[in-house]
Design an enzyme around this catalytic site. Sequence first.
Site, short mmCIF file in Angstrom:
data_model
loop_
_atom_site.label_atom_id
_atom_site.label_comp_id
_atom_site.label_asym_id
_atom_site.label_seq_id
_atom_site.Cartn_x
_atom_site.Cartn_y
_atom_site.Cartn_z
N GLY A 1 5.03 -7.13 9.29
CA GLY A 1 3.49 -7.76 9.56
C GLY A 1 3.04 -8.04 8.36
N CYS A 2 1.46 -8.30 8.44
CA CYS A 2 0.89 -8.77 7.23
C CYS A 2 0.95 -7.85 6.06
CB CYS A 2 -0.70 -8.87 7.57
SG CYS A 2 -1.46 -9.38 6.33
N PHE A 3 1.56 -8.64 4.97
CA PHE A 3 1.77 -7.79 3.71
C PHE A 3 0.59 -7.22 3.10
CE2 PHE A 3 2.43 -12.34 1.83
CZ PHE A 3 1.39 -12.71 1.92
#
Length: 171
Positions: free
Chosen positions: A10-12
């Site tokens: 997902g979002c880093f």
Amino acid sequence: MKETAIFAGGCFWCMVKPFREYPGVISIVSGYTGGHTLNPTYEEVCQGITGHTEAVKIEFDPESLSYTDLLTIYWQQTDPTDAFGQFEDRGDSYRPVIFYSSEKQKELAQKSKQDLIDSNRYTDPIVTKIEPASEFFEAETYHQDFYLKNPSRYEQSSQRRKDFLENVWGE
């Protein structure tokens, strides 16, 4: 001696802090990998035109923290049953992937995935991919250590993830 691990979950922004807290982690860089475009930008990756996924590249000291330990941390940060993104982040650029850089990492990743399947912790199938590492492109500076630079926005963006993980793994 140091080694490298690359994980997409997902979002880093949400993948840096959980790993940073462990002794043996030397550095963590947010970036893009697994695509077909050279030097992709955040906007291009979000548009889904590069084939990349957001990921973190972790340099670690295997004498202090093993790759197996990193895999355990990884599984406890993601929803491995969701192939189409993670939590509020949807789309191919947020898919969960373990990128291996050696046959040993591949074997360990496959074993850890099978161990998770065998644990019956999840009722849905585990769909996280295990793929060979490809070129990693560092994300723009404002994405690096986002949780430190923008703590309130980080907390907002990671609340669904936290709630899910507490439900599955406990505190």
